[in-house]
Every structure is written in C-alpha cells, then in structure tokens.
Design a protein around this motif. Structure first.
Motif, PDB file in Angstrom:
ATOM      1  N   THR A   1      -7.777  10.859  -1.781  1.00  0.00           N
ATOM      2  CA  THR A   1      -8.640   9.698  -1.968  1.00  0.00           C
ATOM      3  C   THR A   1      -7.882   8.586  -2.683  1.00  0.00           C
ATOM      4  O   THR A   1      -6.943   8.838  -3.429  1.00  0.00           O
ATOM      5  N   ARG A   2      -8.340   7.356  -2.440  1.00  0.00           N
ATOM      6  CA  ARG A   2      -7.754   6.204  -3.115  1.00  0.00           C
ATOM      7  C   ARG A   2      -8.488   5.996  -4.431  1.00  0.00           C
ATOM      8  O   ARG A   2      -9.709   6.027  -4.475  1.00  0.00           O
ATOM      9  N   ARG A   3      -7.726   5.733  -5.472  1.00  0.00           N
ATOM     10  CA  ARG A   3      -8.329   5.504  -6.779  1.00  0.00           C
ATOM     11  C   ARG A   3      -7.665   4.319  -7.451  1.00  0.00           C
ATOM     12  O   ARG A   3      -6.505   4.042  -7.218  1.00  0.00           O
ATOM     13  N   GLY A   4      -8.411   3.653  -8.297  1.00  0.00           N
ATOM     14  CA  GLY A   4      -7.872   2.592  -9.136  1.00  0.00           C
ATOM     15  C   GLY A   4      -7.348   1.403  -8.351  1.00  0.00           C
ATOM     16  O   GLY A   4      -8.002   0.872  -7.451  1.00  0.00           O
ATOM     17  N   LEU A   5      -6.132   0.992  -8.692  1.00  0.00           N
ATOM     18  CA  LEU A   5      -5.515  -0.183  -8.085  1.00  0.00           C
ATOM     19  C   LEU A   5      -5.317  -0.005  -6.588  1.00  0.00           C
ATOM     20  O   LEU A   5      -5.486  -0.948  -5.813  1.00  0.00           O
ATOM     21  N   GLU A   6      -4.967   1.202  -6.173  1.00  0.00           N
ATOM     22  CA  GLU A   6      -4.755   1.476  -4.749  1.00  0.00           C
ATOM     23  C   GLU A   6      -6.028   1.196  -3.939  1.00  0.00           C
ATOM     24  O   GLU A   6      -5.966   0.643  -2.848  1.00  0.00           O
ATOM     25  N   ARG A   7      -7.165   1.555  -4.508  1.00  0.00           N
ATOM     26  CA  ARG A   7      -8.440   1.309  -3.835  1.00  0.00           C
ATOM     27  C   ARG A   7      -8.728  -0.186  -3.732  1.00  0.00           C
ATOM     28  O   ARG A   7      -9.188  -0.669  -2.697  1.00  0.00           O
ATOM     29  N   HIS A   8      -8.449  -0.936  -4.794  1.00  0.00           N
ATOM     30  CA  HIS A   8      -8.673  -2.384  -4.768  1.00  0.00           C
ATOM     31  C   HIS A   8      -7.760  -3.079  -3.770  1.00  0.00           C
ATOM     32  O   HIS A   8      -8.186  -3.995  -3.061  1.00  0.00           O
ATOM     33  N   ILE A   9      -6.523  -2.643  -3.694  1.00  0.00           N
ATOM     34  CA  ILE A   9      -5.588  -3.220  -2.724  1.00  0.00           C
ATOM     35  C   ILE A   9      -6.065  -2.934  -1.305  1.00  0.00           C
ATOM     36  O   ILE A   9      -6.019  -3.799  -0.431  1.00  0.00           O
ATOM     37  N   TYR A  10      -6.549  -1.718  -1.080  1.00  0.00           N
ATOM     38  CA  TYR A  10      -7.048  -1.337   0.243  1.00  0.00           C
ATOM     39  C   TYR A  10      -8.207  -2.229   0.679  1.00  0.00           C
ATOM     40  O   TYR A  10      -8.205  -2.781   1.782  1.00  0.00           O
ATOM     41  N   TRP A  11      -9.206  -2.400  -0.205  1.00  0.00           N
ATOM     42  CA  TRP A  11     -10.364  -3.212   0.163  1.00  0.00           C
ATOM     43  C   TRP A  11     -10.029  -4.701   0.224  1.00  0.00           C
ATOM     44  O   TRP A  11     -10.588  -5.432   1.043  1.00  0.00           O
TER      45      TRP A  11
ATOM     46  N   SER B   1       3.996  17.662   1.165  1.00  0.00           N
ATOM     47  CA  SER B   1       4.819  17.324   0.002  1.00  0.00           C
ATOM     48  C   SER B   1       3.944  17.148  -1.230  1.00  0.00           C
ATOM     49  O   SER B   1       4.122  16.222  -1.999  1.00  0.00           O
ATOM     50  N   GLY B   2       2.961  17.999  -1.387  1.00  0.00           N
ATOM     51  CA  GLY B   2       2.098  17.926  -2.549  1.00  0.00           C
ATOM     52  C   GLY B   2       0.944  16.958  -2.392  1.00  0.00           C
ATOM     53  O   GLY B   2       0.237  16.672  -3.332  1.00  0.00           O
ATOM     54  N   LEU B   3       0.732  16.452  -1.208  1.00  0.00           N
ATOM     55  CA  LEU B   3      -0.355  15.501  -0.985  1.00  0.00           C
ATOM     56  C   LEU B   3      -1.572  16.162  -0.354  1.00  0.00           C
ATOM     57  O   LEU B   3      -2.510  15.497   0.025  1.00  0.00           O
ATOM     58  N   GLY B   4      -1.548  17.449  -0.169  1.00  0.00           N
ATOM     59  CA  GLY B   4      -2.692  18.133   0.420  1.00  0.00           C
ATOM     60  C   GLY B   4      -2.783  17.935   1.913  1.00  0.00           C
ATOM     61  O   GLY B   4      -3.856  17.766   2.462  1.00  0.00           O
ATOM     62  N   GLY B   5      -1.669  17.941   2.602  1.00  0.00           N
ATOM     63  CA  GLY B   5      -1.687  17.796   4.050  1.00  0.00           C
ATOM     64  C   GLY B   5      -1.900  16.369   4.505  1.00  0.00           C
ATOM     65  O   GLY B   5      -2.302  16.127   5.626  1.00  0.00           O
ATOM     66  N   GLY B   6      -1.632  15.397   3.668  1.00  0.00           N
ATOM     67  CA  GLY B   6      -1.742  14.002   4.080  1.00  0.00           C
ATOM     68  C   GLY B   6      -3.061  13.363   3.722  1.00  0.00           C
ATOM     69  O   GLY B   6      -3.228  12.180   3.920  1.00  0.00           O
ATOM     70  N   TYR B   7      -4.014  14.115   3.183  1.00  0.00           N
ATOM     71  CA  TYR B   7      -5.308  13.544   2.841  1.00  0.00           C
ATOM     72  C   TYR B   7      -5.483  13.507   1.329  1.00  0.00           C
ATOM     73  O   TYR B   7      -5.298  14.512   0.650  1.00  0.00           O
TER      74      TYR B   7
ATOM     75  N   GLN C   1       0.839  -1.200   0.000  1.00  0.00           N
ATOM     76  CA  GLN C   1       0.000   0.000   0.000  1.00  0.00           C
ATOM     77  C   GLN C   1       0.868   1.243   0.000  1.00  0.00           C
ATOM     78  O   GLN C   1       1.943   1.279   0.586  1.00  0.00           O
ATOM     79  N   THR C   2       0.375   2.287  -0.636  1.00  0.00           N
ATOM     80  CA  THR C   2       1.106   3.542  -0.723  1.00  0.00           C
ATOM     81  C   THR C   2       0.899   4.336   0.558  1.00  0.00           C
ATOM     82  O   THR C   2      -0.244   4.512   0.987  1.00  0.00           O
ATOM     83  N   PRO C   3       1.980   4.829   1.157  1.00  0.00           N
ATOM     84  CA  PRO C   3       1.797   5.653   2.365  1.00  0.00           C
ATOM     85  C   PRO C   3       1.125   6.970   2.002  1.00  0.00           C
ATOM     86  O   PRO C   3       1.398   7.547   0.955  1.00  0.00           O
ATOM     87  N   LYS C   4       0.242   7.432   2.873  1.00  0.00           N
ATOM     88  CA  LYS C   4      -0.501   8.666   2.589  1.00  0.00           C
ATOM     89  C   LYS C   4       0.307   9.915   2.902  1.00  0.00           C
ATOM     90  O   LYS C   4       0.067  10.957   2.342  1.00  0.00           O
ATOM     91  N   ALA C   5       1.217   9.854   3.860  1.00  0.00           N
ATOM     92  CA  ALA C   5       2.006  11.022   4.227  1.00  0.00           C
ATOM     93  C   ALA C   5       3.357  10.551   4.748  1.00  0.00           C
ATOM     94  O   ALA C   5       3.567   9.375   4.971  1.00  0.00           O
TER      95      ALA C   5
END
Length: 84
Positions: free
Chosen positions: A50-60, A42-48, A26-30
C-alpha cells in the motif's frame, strides 16, 4: 481568443512538465515485469504494497494533474475549433 488559446497552451505545457516529474519521482512497486507477476520477491510481498504518507500524496497529485491535462487539452481543442 488568441489570448485564451495561448494561455491554454502554456497551462498545458506547465501541467505536462509537472506530470512528468510526478511520474518520475514515484517509487516503483516491483522490479520489472517479473516482480509484478510474482517472481523476484525482494521483500515487497510479491510486488503488492500500500501507498502511505508522501508516496500516497504524490500518487493522487499525479492523478489530479492527469485530469487537469486532459481538461486543458479538450478545452484547447474546443477553443481552436469553435471560436475561429
């Protein structure tokens, strides 16, 4: 009943390995605790974000493995205590 208990132990080990792999890929969020709180942007919007695509499937899939591991563990305990 020993066959059922052995099958549960093997299933639990396989699910544990898959669960570890799912968590590790899984990709770290921050970047650490500072990024989570809001420092270190670091360009992630303060650590928040949304998960999309493959990242979302891996999460679930990881959550499904967690539930499967929990169910397998409870079944293993139940078989060990009630069927001996």
């Amino acid at each position: 009943m020993a066959r059922l208990q052995n099958a549960l132990v093997i299933a639990e080990a396989v699910i544990a390995v898959l669960l570890m792999a799912g968590v590790l890929i899984q990709t770290p969020k921050a970047s650490g605790l500072g990024g989570t709180i809001g420092g270190g942007d670091s360009g992630l919007g303060g650590g928040y974000r949304t998960r999309r695509g493959l990242e979302r499937h891996i999460y679930w899939t990881t959550w499904v493995l967690v539930v499967g591991f929990l169910a397998c563990s409870i079944a293993n305990v139940w078989v060990t205590t009630h069927l001996h």
